[in-house]
Design a protein around this motif. Structure first.
Motif, PDB file in Angstrom:
ATOM      1  N   SER A 443       0.378  -5.823   5.489  1.00 49.28           N
ATOM      2  CA  SER A 443       0.185  -4.317   4.105  1.00 49.28           C
ATOM      3  C   SER A 443      -1.546  -4.451   4.213  1.00 49.28           C
ATOM      4  O   SER A 443      -2.300  -3.426   4.001  1.00 49.28           O
ATOM      5  N   GLU A 444      -2.328  -5.784   4.638  1.00 51.57           N
ATOM      6  CA  GLU A 444      -3.711  -5.848   4.329  1.00 51.57           C
ATOM      7  C   GLU A 444      -4.793  -5.965   4.927  1.00 51.57           C
ATOM      8  O   GLU A 444      -3.990  -6.162   6.394  1.00 51.57           O
ATOM      9  N   SER A 445      -5.991  -4.772   5.143  1.00 50.66           N
ATOM     10  CA  SER A 445      -7.132  -4.585   6.485  1.00 50.66           C
ATOM     11  C   SER A 445      -7.941  -6.090   5.936  1.00 50.66           C
ATOM     12  O   SER A 445      -8.089  -6.019   4.099  1.00 50.66           O
ATOM     13  N   ALA A 446      -8.688  -6.958   6.443  1.00 46.63           N
ATOM     14  CA  ALA A 446     -10.002  -7.823   6.119  1.00 46.63           C
ATOM     15  C   ALA A 446     -11.301  -7.026   5.462  1.00 46.63           C
ATOM     16  O   ALA A 446     -11.687  -7.683   4.474  1.00 46.63           O
ATOM     17  N   ALA A 447     -11.269  -6.239   5.753  1.00 43.06           N
ATOM     18  CA  ALA A 447     -12.569  -4.997   6.607  1.00 43.06           C
ATOM     19  C   ALA A 447     -12.442  -4.580   4.887  1.00 43.06           C
ATOM     20  O   ALA A 447     -10.348  -4.009   4.163  1.00 43.06           O
ATOM     21  N   PRO A 448     -13.253  -4.458   4.735  1.00 45.31           N
ATOM     22  CA  PRO A 448     -15.133  -4.730   4.167  1.00 45.31           C
ATOM     23  C   PRO A 448     -15.034  -5.557   4.054  1.00 45.31           C
ATOM     24  O   PRO A 448     -16.301  -5.977   4.326  1.00 45.31           O
ATOM     25  N   TYR A 449     -14.180  -5.957   3.012  1.00 43.84           N
ATOM     26  CA  TYR A 449     -15.177  -7.574   3.071  1.00 43.84           C
ATOM     27  C   TYR A 449     -14.813  -9.116   3.738  1.00 43.84           C
ATOM     28  O   TYR A 449     -15.277  -9.435   3.240  1.00 43.84           O
ATOM     29  N   GLY A 450     -14.454  -8.777   4.801  1.00 46.38           N
ATOM     30  CA  GLY A 450     -13.844  -9.590   5.424  1.00 46.38           C
ATOM     31  C   GLY A 450     -14.063  -9.836   7.032  1.00 46.38           C
ATOM     32  O   GLY A 450     -13.885  -7.973   7.540  1.00 46.38           O
ATOM     33  N   THR A 451     -13.730 -10.215   7.883  1.00 44.20           N
ATOM     34  CA  THR A 451     -13.208 -10.518   9.323  1.00 44.20           C
ATOM     35  C   THR A 451     -11.696 -10.685   9.399  1.00 44.20           C
ATOM     36  O   THR A 451     -11.550 -12.021   9.495  1.00 44.20           O
ATOM     37  N   GLU A 452     -11.086 -10.702   9.819  1.00 47.17           N
ATOM     38  CA  GLU A 452      -9.340 -11.504  10.371  1.00 47.17           C
ATOM     39  C   GLU A 452      -9.808 -11.871  12.333  1.00 47.17           C
ATOM     40  O   GLU A 452     -10.197 -11.477  12.714  1.00 47.17           O
ATOM     41  N   VAL A 453     -10.491 -13.394  11.346  1.00 45.83           N
ATOM     42  CA  VAL A 453     -10.805 -14.105  13.214  1.00 45.83           C
ATOM     43  C   VAL A 453      -9.899 -13.854  13.481  1.00 45.83           C
ATOM     44  O   VAL A 453      -9.769 -15.216  14.862  1.00 45.83           O
ATOM     45  N   ALA A 454      -8.399 -14.764  12.949  1.00 48.77           N
ATOM     46  CA  ALA A 454      -7.020 -14.716  14.086  1.00 48.77           C
ATOM     47  C   ALA A 454      -6.433 -13.658  13.014  1.00 48.77           C
ATOM     48  O   ALA A 454      -6.039 -13.955  12.323  1.00 48.77           O
ATOM     49  N   PRO A 455      -5.045 -13.680  14.104  1.00 43.11           N
ATOM     50  CA  PRO A 455      -4.691 -13.144  13.062  1.00 43.11           C
ATOM     51  C   PRO A 455      -3.435 -13.642  12.019  1.00 43.11           C
ATOM     52  O   PRO A 455      -3.352 -14.758  11.608  1.00 43.11           O
ATOM     53  N   ALA A 456      -3.805 -12.219  11.167  1.00 37.35           N
ATOM     54  CA  ALA A 456      -3.284 -12.865   9.215  1.00 37.35           C
ATOM     55  C   ALA A 456      -4.012 -13.808   8.600  1.00 37.35           C
ATOM     56  O   ALA A 456      -4.138 -14.415   7.884  1.00 37.35           O
ATOM     57  N   ILE A 457      -5.693 -14.309   9.723  1.00 40.78           N
ATOM     58  CA  ILE A 457      -6.439 -15.241   8.965  1.00 40.78           C
ATOM     59  C   ILE A 457      -7.663 -14.070   8.951  1.00 40.78           C
ATOM     60  O   ILE A 457      -8.584 -13.822   9.493  1.00 40.78           O
ATOM     61  N   ASN A 458      -8.559 -14.126   7.134  1.00 37.84           N
ATOM     62  CA  ASN A 458      -9.521 -13.529   6.937  1.00 37.84           C
ATOM     63  C   ASN A 458     -10.101 -14.359   6.288  1.00 37.84           C
ATOM     64  O   ASN A 458     -10.219 -15.265   5.881  1.00 37.84           O
ATOM     65  N   ALA A 459     -11.788 -14.228   6.762  1.00 36.43           N
ATOM     66  CA  ALA A 459     -12.564 -15.525   6.371  1.00 36.43           C
ATOM     67  C   ALA A 459     -13.977 -13.819   5.948  1.00 36.43           C
ATOM     68  O   ALA A 459     -13.847 -12.955   6.777  1.00 36.43           O
ATOM     69  N   HIS A 460     -14.484 -14.301   4.897  1.00 40.60           N
ATOM     70  CA  HIS A 460     -14.684 -13.365   4.031  1.00 40.60           C
ATOM     71  C   HIS A 460     -16.342 -13.470   3.851  1.00 40.60           C
ATOM     72  O   HIS A 460     -16.837 -14.960   4.629  1.00 40.60           O
ATOM     73  N   ASN A 461     -17.091 -11.955   3.689  1.00 39.33           N
ATOM     74  CA  ASN A 461     -18.245 -12.027   4.541  1.00 39.33           C
ATOM     75  C   ASN A 461     -19.050 -13.204   3.443  1.00 39.33           C
ATOM     76  O   ASN A 461     -18.246 -13.075   2.078  1.00 39.33           O
ATOM     77  N   HIS A 462     -20.751 -13.705   3.693  1.00 39.15           N
ATOM     78  CA  HIS A 462     -20.628 -14.474   2.775  1.00 39.15           C
ATOM     79  C   HIS A 462     -22.411 -14.850   3.189  1.00 39.15           C
ATOM     80  O   HIS A 462     -22.636 -14.720   4.385  1.00 39.15           O
TER      81      HIS A 462
END
Lengths: 701, 701
Positions: A443-462
Motif C-alpha cells: 500500500s505504500e509509495s516510496a515518493a516523495p521521500y525515497g525511490t523504489e529502486v527495486a520492487p518493494a525496496i525503498n532507498a531514502h533521499n539523503h
C-alpha cells in the motif's frame, strides 16, 4: 624510548635531515613529531595508563598520537626549540561504571600527564563496539520472535548493521546506545540490502543488552521482507561481456617521482607529512612548496584533514529520523579504513603506508596498506599552438594522490587528497557501495521521500555533507579571508566609466570575524574565498598572495530549523566557517558526536557553533577554515544493487601566490612544428598525392 | 557519385550493416548519411556551384554536409525509407559585391537545389579571412607610423591577431570587419602576449584595407610596449628539473575496446556516429546504448555538439568592449582545430579521424588527426567490502573520449566528449593557452577590471560561456523536461508527516513551454533538470525514464542589461533553454554571428531569443536543449605566461533510465577475501611475529 621500527613493513627509518651528506645515525631512531604512534609507543602508553588506573579495568576507546602544540612544533621546525616530547592521547571508559576520561601520556617521561574525567558525553563507537550490537541482537528472544513472525527462522541468515543511534529521546547519555538495522541474506554473499526487514533494535553497548525492538506496522500488519535477489558479485553475474574491455596498463618503468623520508613525502617541489589516526584517517601536515621564482620553500597548509561528515536521511517516518550518520565523529574514518590492494583500487606504482591504531584492550593494531600514495597522469598541463607557423608546445600534468577508502556499513567513501603540478590541492571523494534500503508494504509509495529502486525496496533521499578542515599557512602563519564575488560594474551603462556596459569585477569583502565568515556559496556571483597573507604582496599583481577556495558542490543541510538533525549537524549549515586557531580544537560537531544533542555551551563537547559564537577576529592571525561540501542524493535505480562511484570535490588553488605559472619547469611532452593546424588548405596537395596513389584512377567524379 | 575513399588515411570503408555475416559489398561505397562530405564530394559540390553561378566569381565561406532532415534520417534508420540523398550546404560570397547566398546542392542528382540570397548578415571569418587582417595591417603606413612612434621600426617583429570586430558603430553590415590586436616579438618564438601594443586596427575583409587605427593615449601620451620577456617554450626554460618526473606509461597491449565502422563508433554497449564540420567541430549523433536488462538498444541522444560560446571581456575602456569572441559562430571550432599527435595530447592507443573541410576556392582541405578517439582508465567504478568477513568486490571504470583541441589566437580550448560505463555523458572543456593581454601606463592600475600579471601587463577579467546543444532522444523522440529542486518538506516540524523535521524531497516542476524552460541553476535547491520520456515508466521506480542534466558551473553573463554584448550573447543569460526541434535550427546566437546586433526578428538570423519568444509547447514532443556552462576568469599571475589547463564540465546522467546499475557486466578487477579490513586487531599477532623477527630484542620499553 622509541622502538627500532626499521624492520616493520611500510615504515622507513625517519631521518631528520634528508639532505645531510652523511646521515646522522644518532637521530635515525627518532620519530617525526607528527608520525602516528608506533606499535611500541602504543604498548608503552597503554601500559602506563593501565598502571596509573590500577586496579580499575579500562576499555581504550582510542589511543592515538597527541600532536605537539602548534607553536611547539613550529619552534622545533624552525630550529629554535628542541624536539617536542612524544605524547599519546587516550579516551578511556572504566568498565562497568562507564565513566569516561581523557588521558595524556608523556612518552618521553613515561608519565601520565593529565587524567581528565568527562561527563555527559558518549565516545566514538569502535568496530569492537559495533560488533556487540549484531551479536547481542541476533540472540535476543524478541528479535528472534520478530523474525519468526514474518517467516524467518534461520537466524544465521539475519544480519544486523550497527549504527550510532542518532538520537532517541527514550534514553539519555547514561547509556551508550546503538541502533541495529536488520537485513536478510539468502546465501553467504547475497546482497542483504535487497532484503531489508521492517524493524530495528536499540542496544546498550556497555551492558550488552537489547533495550527495544521497534516494529513498524502498516495498517496493523507486518511488512514482508522482499526476497527477490539483486546481486552484483561475479558469482551472480554471467560473463557474457567478459572480453569486451581490453586491458589498460599503467606502468612506471623508472619508478615513482616521489620520495618518502619516514612519513615525509617529497614530490615535484612539494613537501608534506602524512599522518593517520583512528578518527580523521589521513592527516596531511606541514605542506610546503619550493618556489623556483623566489628560490625558497613556501608554506601552504599547516594541516589538512576531513574532520566530520553527516549523512542525514530525508524520510520522516520513524525510525528513519535516527539515520544521520556522522562517519568521522561517531565511528572514525581511521577505524573503518580498508586495507588496499594494488590493481584493485589504484593503478601504476603504489606506495602504501600502514595505519597503526589500538584495540579496546590497548594493544597495537595495524591495518596494512591503509594509505595509498601514487601518481597519475592528469592530461594536459598546458598547450599552445602558434597559429602562424604551427609551432606547438604542450606539457602533461600529473597528480600526486594520497588516498584511503572506508567502509561505513553499506556505503564506501574513497578519499583522494590530490596535488597537481600547478600548485592546486583538491580533495575528491568518491561515493560508492550500497544504498541504505527499507522494505515497503504494497500500500505504500516510496515518493516523495525515497525511490523504489527495486520492487518493494525503498532507498531514502539523503545527503552527504563533509567538513574539510584546512589550517592554512599561506606563506606564513598569519592569514585572512576575502570573500570574492563576480559582480557587474555598478557604473551605469553609458556612463563614462562603463560606456558599453561590459565592465565586471571581482568584489573582495574582508571577513573580519568568525560570525562574518559564516558564509555560503552564492551561485549568482560564482562566489569563492581567498585565504590571503596580508603581509606579502604579489609583486606584479600588487595583491596579497593567496590560495582560493573553490567550492560550489556544497548543499546546505535540508533538515528543518529547530530539528534535532540540524542541531546536531550545525556545521553543515554553511559552506565556510573560519575561526582562530586553538590547539586541539578540531571537530566541528564536537569531540563526542555519539548521542550529542548539539547543545551550545556543553563543557566537554563544544562545536563550531560555540567557536563562532565567540566571534573572534580572524584578520591577519592564525586561522582555521572548515569547508563543507557534498551532495544531495535522490537514489536512482542505477544506484542499485551497487552504486556507480559518484565523485564530489573541493579545491584550493594558488591565486597570485606564485609570480608565474609554477609548472613552467615541467618538461614539455612534445615540441612540434606542424603546419597542418594552421592551414587546412596547405595539405590539399599532399592529400591529392595520397588520394591518387591509393585509389589510382578511381576518382570517377 | 561517391568517390572510393578506401585509400584515404583516417577513413575506413563504411559498411551499412556491421553485423551482417557476409558484408554486402555493393553497399561498401555508401557514405553514412551523417558522414562529413568526402574530398570528392567537396570537389563535385563546389564545381556544381561555380557552374551554376557562372560567370560570377565566388568565395566559399563554407562548404559542408547538409545533414538530412531528421524525419528523413529517422525513416532511413528504421528501414522505412530509402537512404537520403547526400547534400552539400555552402555559404558563398560573390567577390567584389560581397553578396551572400546560401546554397544547397543535391549530390545524388548533381544539381543546385536552392540558392538563397541573404542580406544584413556577415558570415564567419575563415582562417584565410583572418590572415588578411595581419597582412594588410602590417603594411599600412598608419600602422607603421604608430609603431615607429613608440620606437618599433622592424615590422617583421610586429604581429597582429585578427579578431571578429565584435561591434563598432562606425560601420554597418555593408562591410565585413575585423579588428587587429597588436603585439611585438623579440625573436621568432618569443611570447608576443608579453608585449601588447597600445593600439588596434579595423580592417575590411573584402576590400582588404585598414579602415581605422585606434590609438589609445593615457594623459595624451602613448603607452610603452612592455619589453620584458615572459616565455614558456623549452628554449627559454632551463632544464634543472628535467629528471624530476619519471615517465608514466599507458599502454593497451591487446588494443582498444572500441570499434569504428566507418564513422560509427561502438564501445561497451554504446553506439554513435562521429561527424565533424567547420563550425561546430565534433558532432556526435544517434547515440544509443544496448540495455542488458531489457535486451534492446535504447536511444539516448539524437545529436550533441557545442553550438556557440562567448568570451566577453570585462574591461569597459574602449576598445576592449569589442572583445567578446564567439569562437563557434565567428570563427568556427572546426576551422580552428589542431592536428593532434600521439603522446602529446592524449596517452594510450589513439585512433584519429581527419577533418575534411573546404578552402575559400572550394577545394577540399583536410586536417589530419583532427579528432582523437581513445579510452582512459577512470578509477573506481564501484567497490564494496562486506565488513563482516572482508569480502571485497570492486571494478574499474573507464572513459571513451572523443576530443579535439582548437587554437583561437591566444587561447586553446580542448573539448572532451566523455562516455563512461555507467551510462554518463560528460562534456569537459579544458582552457589553456595564453591570456589576452594589454599594456599599461605607469599611472594606471589593472584593478578592478583586470590583473597585472607581470609588470605593465594587464590581463582583463573575462568569462567563457559555452552552449552545448543536446537533441535528446531519451528512449524515443518525444521527451519532456522536469525541473528538479531539493526542498525541505513543507510539513512543519512536529507535524504528523514530519515529526522530527528531517523530511526532504525532490520537487519536480514540469516546464511546459519554451518560456517556462528558460531557467538558471539555483544553488539553494541543487537544481537539476530531468529530460524524461513521459511515455515510458521505470518499472520499479514508477517514474518516467530520464537523463538528468547536472550543470552547476554556469555563470550568467555579467554584461549589463541593455548592453550590446549581452544582446549579442543573449543565449548566455540562462543555464537552460528548451525549444521544439526544427530542422537546421542550430545556432543560438544566430547563423551569422559576426557583427550581429542580436536584434529580434531578423529575417535571416534568428536567435534563441526568437525561438523562445514563440513559446511553443515542449511537453511530450521532439525537443532540443541548449545547456550553457563555463566560468568567470579573474586572471592570476599563475596563468602567465601560459595558463595551466582549467577544466569545466557539464554532465548528463541516467536517472531511473536503466532498471539497475548498467555497468554490472563489467568484470570486477579483484575479488578478494581479506580479513584485514575488518579487524585491525586480528593482525596483532601477525605483526608481533614480524616485529620481533626484525628488531630482535630491541623492544626495550
Amino acid at each position: 624510548m622509541i622502538a627500532d621500527t626499521s624492520s616493520i613493513a611500510g615504515y622507513t627509518i625517519y631521518r631528520e635531515e634528508a639532505n645531510d651528506a652523511a646521515p646522522d645515525l644518532s637521530k635515525a631512531r627518532l620519530a617525526h613529531p607528527l608520525d602516528q604512534l608506533s606499535i611500541e609507543e602504543i604498548r608503552v602508553a597503554s601500559g602506563l595508563i593501565r598502571q596509573y588506573a590500577s586496579p580499575k579495568t579500562l576499555k581504550f576507546n582510542c589511543l592515538t598520537l597527541r600532536e605537539p602544540k602548534k607553536n611547539e612544533y613550529a619552534a622545533f621546525r624552525s630550529g629554535s626549540a628542541p624536539r617536542p616530547d612524544r605524547r599519546a592521547f587516550a579516551i578511556i571508559i572504566e568498565k562497568e561504571t562507564a565513566q569516561v576520561a581523557e588521558v595524556v601520556v608523556n612518552l618521553a617521561t613515561s608519565s601520565v600527564e593529565t587524567w581528565k574525567p568527562v561527563t555527559d558525553v558518549a565516545p566514538t563507537l569502535t568496530l569492537e563496539d559495533l560488533d556487540i550490537c549484531e551479536t547481542v541482537a541476533r540472540a535476543d528472544p524478541r528479535v528472534i520472535e520478530a523474525c519468526r513472525e514474518i517467516g524467518i527462522t534461520d537466524m544465521s541468515k539475519v544480519f544486523i548493521d550497527a549504527w550510532a543511534v542518532g538520537f532517541d529521546h527514550r534514553w539519555g547519555l547514561d547509556r551508550r546506545l546503538q541502533q541495529g538495522i536488520i537485513y536478510y541474506r539468502n546465501s553467504a554473499n547475497d546482497n542483504q540490502y535487497a532484503h531489508p526487514l521492517d524493524f530495528s533494535v536499540i542496544v546498550d553497548t556497555e551492558k550488552e543488552v537489547v533495550l527495544a525492538v521497534d516494529i513498524r506496522r502498516v495498517n496493523g500488519e507486518r511488512v514482508k521482507v522482499p526476497l527477490e535477489e539483486h546481486n552484483y558479485m561475479p558469482e551472480f553475474i554471467g560473463d557474457t561481456f567478459k572480453n569486451k574491455l581490453k586491458p589498460i596498463s599503467i606502468t612506471q618503468p623508472e619508478g615513482v617521482s616521489f620520495q618518502l623520508i619516514g612519513n615525509e613525502l617529497l614530490w615535484a617541489g612539494y613537501r608534506m607529512h602524512i599522518g593517520f589516526n583512528y578518527r580523521e584517517g589521513i592527516v596531511i601536515s606541514d605542506v610546503r612548496m619550493h618556489d623556483q621564482y623566489e628560490g625558497r620553500e613556501r608554506s601552504l597548509f599547516n594541516r589538512i584533514s576531513v574532520v566530520e561528515m553527516v549523512v542525514p536521511y530525508g524520510n520522516p517516518d520513524p525510525p528513519h529520523h535516527r539515520k544521520h550518520a556522522f562517519d568521522v565523529g561517531e565511528y572514525g574514518t581511521g577505524l573503518m579504513t580498508n586495507s588496499l590492494k594494488l590493481g584493485c583500487d589504484c593503478k601504476g606504482v603504489i606506495h602504501y603506508l600502514d595505519a597503526v591504531m589500538a584495540t579496546g584492550s590497548g594493544e597495537p593494531a595495524v591495518v596494512k596498506n591503509a594509505i595509498c600514495i601514487h601518481e597519475e597522469d592528469n592530461g594536459l598541463l598546458y598547450k599552445h599552438t602558434d597559429y602562424r607557423d604551427g609551432t606547438v608546445t604542450s606539457a602533461r600534468d600529473r597528480k600526486l594522490i594520497i588516498s584511503q577508502i572506508i567502509t561505513a556499513a553499506n556505503y564506501e567513501y574513497a578519499f583522494y587528497h590530490i596535488f597537481t603540478l600547478d600548485g592546486t590541492y583538491k580533495l575528491e571523494i568518491k561515493l560508492t557501495g550500497m544504498l541504505n534500503t527499507y522494505c515497503m508494504a504494497p500500500s505504500e509509495s516510496a515518493a516523495p521521500y525515497g525511490t523504489e529502486v527495486a520492487p518493494a525496496i525503498n532507498a531514502h533521499n539523503h545527503q552527504h555533507i563533509f567538513s574539510l578542515r584546512v589550517d592554512p599557512e599561506i606563506d606564513g602563519s598569519n592569514n585572512s579571508i576575502l570573500q570574492s564575488d563576480a559582480m557587474m560594474s555598478e557604473a551605469p551603462l553609458g556612463s563614462a566609466e562603463n560606456p558599453y556596459g561590459n565592465g565586471f569585477y571581482c568584489k573582495k569583502t574582508p571577513l573580519r570575524t568568525s560570525k562574518e565568515a559564516a558564509t555560503s556559496y552564492k551561485h549568482e556571483t560564482s562566489r569563492s574565498w581567498d585565504i590571503i597573507n596580508p603581509n606579502r604582496l604579489n609583486p606584479s599583481a600588487k595583491k596579497p598572495v593567496a590560495y582560493k577556495i573553490l567550492n560550489n558542490n556544497c548543499p546546505s543541510i535540508l533538515a528543518k530549523p529547530g530539528s534535532m538533525v540540524r542541531k546536531r549537524a550545525a556545521f553543515a549549515q554553511e559552506s565556510l566557517w573560519v575561526v582562530p586557531y586553538k590547539d586541539y580544537e578540531l571537530f566541528p560537531a564536537g569531540d563526542y558526536v555519539c548521542q550529542s544533542g548539539g547543545d551550545e555551551g556543553h563543557p566537554h563537547n563544544s562545536t563550531i557553533v560555540d567557536w563562532v559564537a565567540r566571534d573572534e577576529p580572524i584578520e591577519n592571525t592564525d586561522i582555521v577554515c572548515y569547508i563543507q561540501f557534498g551532495l544531495t542524493h535522490f537514489p536512482r535505480t542505477e544506484d542499485f544493487p551497487v552504486m556507480p562511484a559518484e565523485p564530489v570535490s573541493v579545491m584550493l588553488r594558488a591565486s597570485n601566490f606564485f609570480q608565474k605559472n609554477p609548472a613552467l619547469w615541467v618538461p614539455p611532452s612534445a615540441v612540434v612544428k606542424d603546419d597542418v593546424s594552421r592551414y587546412a588548405s596547405d595539405l590539399v596537395n599532399d592529400l591529392k598525392a595520397q588520394c591518387c596513389a591509393g585509389s589510382s584512377g578511381s576518382s570517377k567524379l
